[in-house]
Structure formats: structure tokens, C-alpha cells
Design a protein around this motif. Structure first.
Motif, PDB file in Angstrom:
ATOM      1  N   THR A 258       0.840  -1.203   0.000  1.00  0.00           N
ATOM      2  CA  THR A 258       0.000   0.000   0.000  1.00  0.00           C
ATOM      3  C   THR A 258       0.872   1.249   0.000  1.00  0.00           C
ATOM      4  O   THR A 258       0.474   2.273  -0.550  1.00  0.00           O
ATOM      5  N   THR A 259       2.066   1.142   0.590  1.00  0.00           N
ATOM      6  CA  THR A 259       2.945   2.311   0.656  1.00  0.00           C
ATOM      7  C   THR A 259       3.627   2.621  -0.666  1.00  0.00           C
ATOM      8  O   THR A 259       4.180   3.704  -0.828  1.00  0.00           O
TER       9      THR A 259
ATOM     10  N   ARG B  85      -6.295   2.325   3.312  1.00  0.00           N
ATOM     11  CA  ARG B  85      -7.189   3.307   3.940  1.00  0.00           C
ATOM     12  C   ARG B  85      -6.403   4.193   4.907  1.00  0.00           C
ATOM     13  O   ARG B  85      -5.188   4.074   5.015  1.00  0.00           O
ATOM     14  N   THR B  86      -7.115   5.060   5.614  1.00  0.00           N
ATOM     15  CA  THR B  86      -6.410   6.050   6.440  1.00  0.00           C
ATOM     16  C   THR B  86      -5.987   5.472   7.793  1.00  0.00           C
ATOM     17  O   THR B  86      -6.518   4.456   8.254  1.00  0.00           O
ATOM     18  N   GLY B  87      -5.085   6.189   8.439  1.00  0.00           N
ATOM     19  CA  GLY B  87      -4.670   5.833   9.784  1.00  0.00           C
ATOM     20  C   GLY B  87      -5.848   5.915  10.749  1.00  0.00           C
ATOM     21  O   GLY B  87      -5.971   5.095  11.667  1.00  0.00           O
ATOM     22  N   GLU B  88      -6.674   6.895  10.517  1.00  0.00           N
ATOM     23  CA  GLU B  88      -7.878   7.061  11.341  1.00  0.00           C
ATOM     24  C   GLU B  88      -8.764   5.816  11.261  1.00  0.00           C
ATOM     25  O   GLU B  88      -9.287   5.335  12.263  1.00  0.00           O
ATOM     26  N   PHE B  89      -8.904   5.304  10.050  1.00  0.00           N
ATOM     27  CA  PHE B  89      -9.730   4.107   9.853  1.00  0.00           C
ATOM     28  C   PHE B  89      -9.093   2.900  10.545  1.00  0.00           C
ATOM     29  O   PHE B  89      -9.773   2.104  11.207  1.00  0.00           O
TER      30      PHE B  89
ATOM     31  N   ASP C 112       3.133   1.297   6.529  1.00  0.00           N
ATOM     32  CA  ASP C 112       3.090   2.765   6.537  1.00  0.00           C
ATOM     33  C   ASP C 112       3.331   3.285   7.964  1.00  0.00           C
ATOM     34  O   ASP C 112       2.541   2.990   8.858  1.00  0.00           O
ATOM     35  N   PRO C 113       4.395   4.041   8.182  1.00  0.00           N
ATOM     36  CA  PRO C 113       4.716   4.505   9.542  1.00  0.00           C
ATOM     37  C   PRO C 113       3.586   5.318  10.182  1.00  0.00           C
ATOM     38  O   PRO C 113       3.285   5.125  11.368  1.00  0.00           O
ATOM     39  N   ALA C 114       2.964   6.204   9.423  1.00  0.00           N
ATOM     40  CA  ALA C 114       1.912   7.049  10.007  1.00  0.00           C
ATOM     41  C   ALA C 114       0.693   6.205  10.388  1.00  0.00           C
ATOM     42  O   ALA C 114       0.084   6.409  11.454  1.00  0.00           O
ATOM     43  N   MET C 115       0.351   5.250   9.544  1.00  0.00           N
ATOM     44  CA  MET C 115      -0.773   4.373   9.875  1.00  0.00           C
ATOM     45  C   MET C 115      -0.434   3.498  11.076  1.00  0.00           C
ATOM     46  O   MET C 115      -1.275   3.257  11.949  1.00  0.00           O
ATOM     47  N   SER C 116       0.808   3.020  11.122  1.00  0.00           N
ATOM     48  CA  SER C 116       1.237   2.213  12.268  1.00  0.00           C
ATOM     49  C   SER C 116       1.069   3.006  13.560  1.00  0.00           C
ATOM     50  O   SER C 116       0.575   2.482  14.566  1.00  0.00           O
TER      51      SER C 116
ATOM     52  N   ALA D  85      -4.164   3.678  19.154  1.00  0.00           N
ATOM     53  CA  ALA D  85      -5.530   3.238  19.453  1.00  0.00           C
ATOM     54  C   ALA D  85      -5.551   1.934  20.255  1.00  0.00           C
ATOM     55  O   ALA D  85      -6.573   1.587  20.851  1.00  0.00           O
ATOM     56  N   TYR D  86      -4.432   1.241  20.283  1.00  0.00           N
ATOM     57  CA  TYR D  86      -4.395  -0.091  20.896  1.00  0.00           C
ATOM     58  C   TYR D  86      -4.477  -0.001  22.424  1.00  0.00           C
ATOM     59  O   TYR D  86      -3.780   0.791  23.050  1.00  0.00           O
TER      60      TYR D  86
END
Lengths: 211, 288
Positions: free
Chosen positions: A150-151, B54-58, B80-84, B90-91
Motif C-alpha cells: 500500500t505504501t 485506507r487512512t490511519g484514522e480508519f 506505513d509509519p503514520a498508519m502504524s 488506538a491499541y
């Protein structure tokens, strides 16, 4: 006397030694190399591709058939080159920048070769400018982009942009890879998306014929 | 009988699984939560969460939603670092009985992801199939390259305060049905080297096991499954060498096989063969 249909069947079955012997036999009989490719080898690969799409055969069978075709092409290519005959269409293929996955890209390249496309395989982690340069250098009809992360999908988008901005308006762009979808293909302005290597051949043919 | 000491990271919640993709596209959160429940009940040790592009928010919302129906820890699966970061923030580790999540995955091409450890401690999956060399990403094609990358990654993790026994090395498994260039040899060699290095004592190993059998037919001519025995055969070889995690399916019922099982004989033979002979041996296994 060996026949083209026997050759097609041998290629489809992946019987490389039979296929090579039949190719040599057809040459001995005075058959033109291009006719052997178009009426023997390509139909054999096309048949295996159809069976793959119908889940009658799987990737190993396609790979083994492609090897048989490749070895026959090893006999025919010098003769075709001597006669100044090139494949009708040329496709540049590669995995986009930042992505090192190659299995899917290799399968598509192999199946396109099986349909007698000229293939320029740029490998993996290919920057947009390298795609652009290869399209220009080889006067390519198609460019096939693969991404498995995805990245790295954004690199697919920037490659599409680079190709368009370079004014290469006639080249058709195909995309594929596990996270890639038809929606994404539409979003980034590619000309087509294919979910697997056999369907990629149909798409490539359709796109190239439309130029 | 389940394989002792093998932890399954349930793979179902992944956008690249076609049936799951439909849930994501339909925003069917209840359907996705049901996948989490089924995997929890089915014996998964962790629940993988991969929401694609999808987004990090999702992703953060999915982490919360999945944790609302399971007390199993999660594997946050994105390169993806930002999604991670969004997923880790959130965890809720208390919800998972204090267990930290797995972060899948860090490679030498994205070392900045180690910085996320300060936000939420995790068990990193360290992808050893690619390396950074002279500023450019390179694929690893030999056991030694995979092993050396794994070693560098574990050392890098230590610099961020992550002990070796919290690291999970992923030496990367490739489809055996397309293996014409020695990838299975490379994998088994890498596992052996990693297992044999005293500096890596206590390290965990994992692969995305379904990838191994993805390109072969589901059944053999007698109607028996073809994929799960091959996956079990791989585990029978790899578990004794320290493979203690897999990203896989709880439905597959992985088990240790006897040496004379056709799938075991097939993989043993594959290790003695090269090039196209490997896939032709696999073909012989699923057509006979």
C-alpha cells in the motif's frame, strides 16, 4: 511431418523437448519462423492462459508451458532477427519505486512474452523517469506497473503522471498487484487493471490493438 | 492436534483477502468483527488487522472495534509509519491482558518505525527479505543475505530498547508453485542460520504461511486438500528450527506430519531439486 497444432499442444503441455523438435521440424519443412510463432507457439500459450482463467490449471502449469515456448523462441528469435521481424507490440514492465516484489511482475512478463509481445523488463524498484526513458527508447506501446505494498501504490500514481507529463500520450498504462484495484487504476488515470497474469494478456492485447 | 508452541496470528482481517475486501468496501464493521471473533474462538493467539490503503484514522477505529469483541492481542499490519502510529495509539493493552501488540512489519527500508516503540511497546516483525545497501533497497536472494539482514535488524531493535526475545524475524516465504529460482532453499537456509546463531537465541520467527501454497490448486485428485498439508509440512521442518509464529488461518488445522506423508516427501524432494524441477515436483504432488 510435424504440424502447428501439434506444436501448440506440446507448448500447452509444457513438453519443451517435443516442442523444440516440432519447431525444428516445421523449419525443415520450410515454414516461416513468424508463422511458427503466431500459429503454433502463441495458440499454445493462449490455450494454457484460458485454462488458467477457468481454474483448470494453475501457475506451475503456466510456468512450465512458458518455458517450453521460451526454448522454442530461442531457436526462432535469431531467424526472426535476421529477417528483421520484430514483435508487433512492445511492453515495458517493472515494479514501481520502493517496491522489491517481483513474482507477479515476472508472471505477467512471461505471459506477455507468450503472446509474442516484445518485453523490456526493468526489474523492481524502478523510478518513474526510468520507465519514461525505456518507453521512449523502445518506442513501447504499453507500460505495465506492479506494486505489492500500500505504501508503494503512490509511486504507481507518480509513474502514471510522469508518463503523461512526458507527452507519451499513445502509450497505454496497465497496473496490477495484490493491493491494487480497478478503482485505484481509474483514480490514478491508468488505462487498465488486471487481477492476474492471464487476464493481463487479454488486457494488453485489447489496449495495444486500440492504439 | 495443534502444533505445540506455535502461535497463529489470524490472517482474515486483511484487505487483500477478496472476501474480506468486500466487508471493507461495504463498510461492514459487524462482518469484520465477526472475523475477529471466529479467529479468537478458532485458536488464534493474535488477530491481524490490515486495512489496505485506507487512512490511519480508519485503522485506529478498526483496532478499537476489533478489541471491543476480542481480548486477544492484535497484529497491526501496515508498512506505513503514520498508519502504524495511529494503530498503536488506538491499541488498548489492558484490554489484551497487558499483552503488547505485534507491529507487522519493519524493514531496513523503513527503520524510522522503531521510533514508534516510544508510543506503545510492541513486538516488531522484522522483515529480512530486503536490505538497504548504499542508500537503495535490494531484495535478498541468499540465505546468508537474509540472515545478515535479520542480525542487523535485531541489533537495531536492541538500540531502541527492544530485547531479542521480543523480536520476530520474518525470513519471507514465497509461493512454492512459482519457485523456479531457489527461494525455498534460501528460506530454509536462512531459518537454519538464524536458529544456529547464539546472538539470536530467544528470537521468534514468523512467515505469512498462506503465501506458500497460494498458486496451487486447492485439492488433489482424490479430493483431499493440497494446500494445508504442504503448509504443515513446512512447519514440520521449520518449527524445530525456531519458527514459533505464523500469520495464517485457524481453519487450516496445521499439524506436524510424519516423514512419509506425501507433502513431507514433496518438500524434502524440493530441497534436493533446483530450478523448474521444484515446481514440477510440486505439480506431481498435487496431480497424483
Amino acid at each position: 511431418m510435424s504440424t502447428l497444432s501439434e506444436l501448440a499442444i506440446a507448448v500447452e503441455a509444457g513438453k519443451r523437448n517435443d516442442a523444440k523438435a516440432l519447431t525444428l521440424g516445421l523449419l525443415d519443412d520450410g515454414m516461416q519462423p513468424l508463422d511458427i510463432v503466431e500459429q503454433g507457439l502463441v495458440p499454445g500459450m493462449s490455450a494454457i492462459g484460458e485454462k488458467f482463467k477457468n481454474n483448470e490449471v494453475f501457475v506451475p502449469e503456466m510456468l512450465i508451458a512458458a518455458r517450453a515456448m521460451k526454448e522454442c523462441m530461442g531457436i526462432l528469435e535469431p531467424l526472426l532477427a535476421q529477417a528483421g521481424i520484430k514483435p508487433k507490440y512492445t511492453a515495458v514492465i517493472g515494479t514501481v519505486q520502493g517496491d522489491l516484489h517481483d513474482i507477479g511482475k515476472n508472471l505477467v512478463a512471461m505471459m506477455l512474452k507468450g503472446a509474442n509481445f516484445g518485453i523490456v523488463d526493468l526489474g523492481t524498484n524502478v523510478p518513474p523517469e526510468k520507465f519514461v526513458a525505456a518507453i521512449k527508447e523502445h518506442d513501447a506501446h504499453l507500460v505495465c506497473l506492479s506494486a505489492l505494498l500500500t505504501t508503494t501504490m503512490p509511486a504507481m500514481k507518480s509513474t502514471v503522471q510522469a508518463v503523461r507529463e512526458a507527452g507519451l500520450t499513445s502509450v497505454k498504462i496497465m497496473v496490477g498487484g495484490a493491493p491494487v484495484t480497478q478503482d485505484y487504476s481509474d483514480e490514478i488515470g491508468a488505462d487498465g487493471y488486471s487481477p492476474d497474469a492471464a487476464s493481463a494478456v487479454d488486457l494488453a492485447t485489447k489496449l495495444a490493438d486500440s492504439i | 492436534m495443534p502444533i505445540p508452541n506455535l502461535t497463529i496470528i489470524g490472517e482474515s482481517i486483511n484487505d487483500s483477502v477478496p472476501s474480506t475486501h468486500k466487508f471493507f468496501e461495504a463498510n461492514d464493521i459487524a462482518g469484520l468483527k465477526n472475523l475477529a471473533i471466529a479467529q479468537d474462538v478458532g485458536g488464534a493467539g493474535y488477530i491481524d488487522v490490515n486495512v489496505g490503503s485506507r487512512t490511519g484514522e480508519f485503522l485506529a477505529e478498526m483496532v478499537r472495534q476489533v478489541q471491543s469483541v476480542t481480548a486477544k492481542p492484535l497484529a497491526i499490519d501496515t508498512p506505513d509509519p503514520a498508519m502504524s502510529e495511529a494503530g498503536l495509539r488506538a491499541y488498548d493493552s489492558a484490554r489484551a491482558g497487558g499483552k503488547m501488540p505485534i507491529l507487522n512489519s519493519i524493514s531496513e527500508l523503513r527503520m524510522e518505525m522503531f521510533e514508534l516503540y516510544r508510543i506503545m511497546p510492541f513486538m516488531p516483525i522484522l522483515l529480512a527479505s530486503e536490505r538497504m545497501e548504499n542508500g537503495a533497497g535490494q531484495p535478498n536472494h541468499t540465505a546468508e543475505e537474509v540472515y545478515q539482514t535479520a542480525l542487523r535488524m535485531v541489533r537495531a531493535a536492541a538500540k531502541h530498547g527492544i530485547p531479542v526475545d521480543q523480536c520476530i524475524i520474518d525470513p519471507a516465504i514465497s509461493p512454492i508453485g512459482a519457485d523456479t529460482d531457489g527461494r525455498f532453499h534460501c528460506l530454509m537456509g536462512a531459518i537454519r542460520l538464524i536458529h544456529g546463531d547464539s546472538e539470536l537465541k530467544g528470537v521468534h520467527m514468523s512467515v505469512g504461511l498462506s503465501n506458500f501454497s497460494v498458486m496451487i490448486p486447492p485439492k488433489r485428485p482424490d479430493g483431499s486438500p493440497s494446500k494445508s498439508p504442504l503448509e504443515s509440512a513446512f512447519l514440520t521442518m521449520a518449527v524445530p528450527m525456531g519458527m514459533d509464529f505464523v500469520i495464517g488461518s485457524v481453519k487450516r488445522k496445521y499439524q506436524l506430519l510424519e516423514p512419509d506423508h506425501p507433502a513431507m516427501v514433496c518438500l524434502d524432494d524440493c530441497l534436493k531439486l533446483e530450478g523448474f524441477d521444484v515446481i514440477m515436483r510440486v505439480q506431481e504432488y498435487y496431480t497424483n
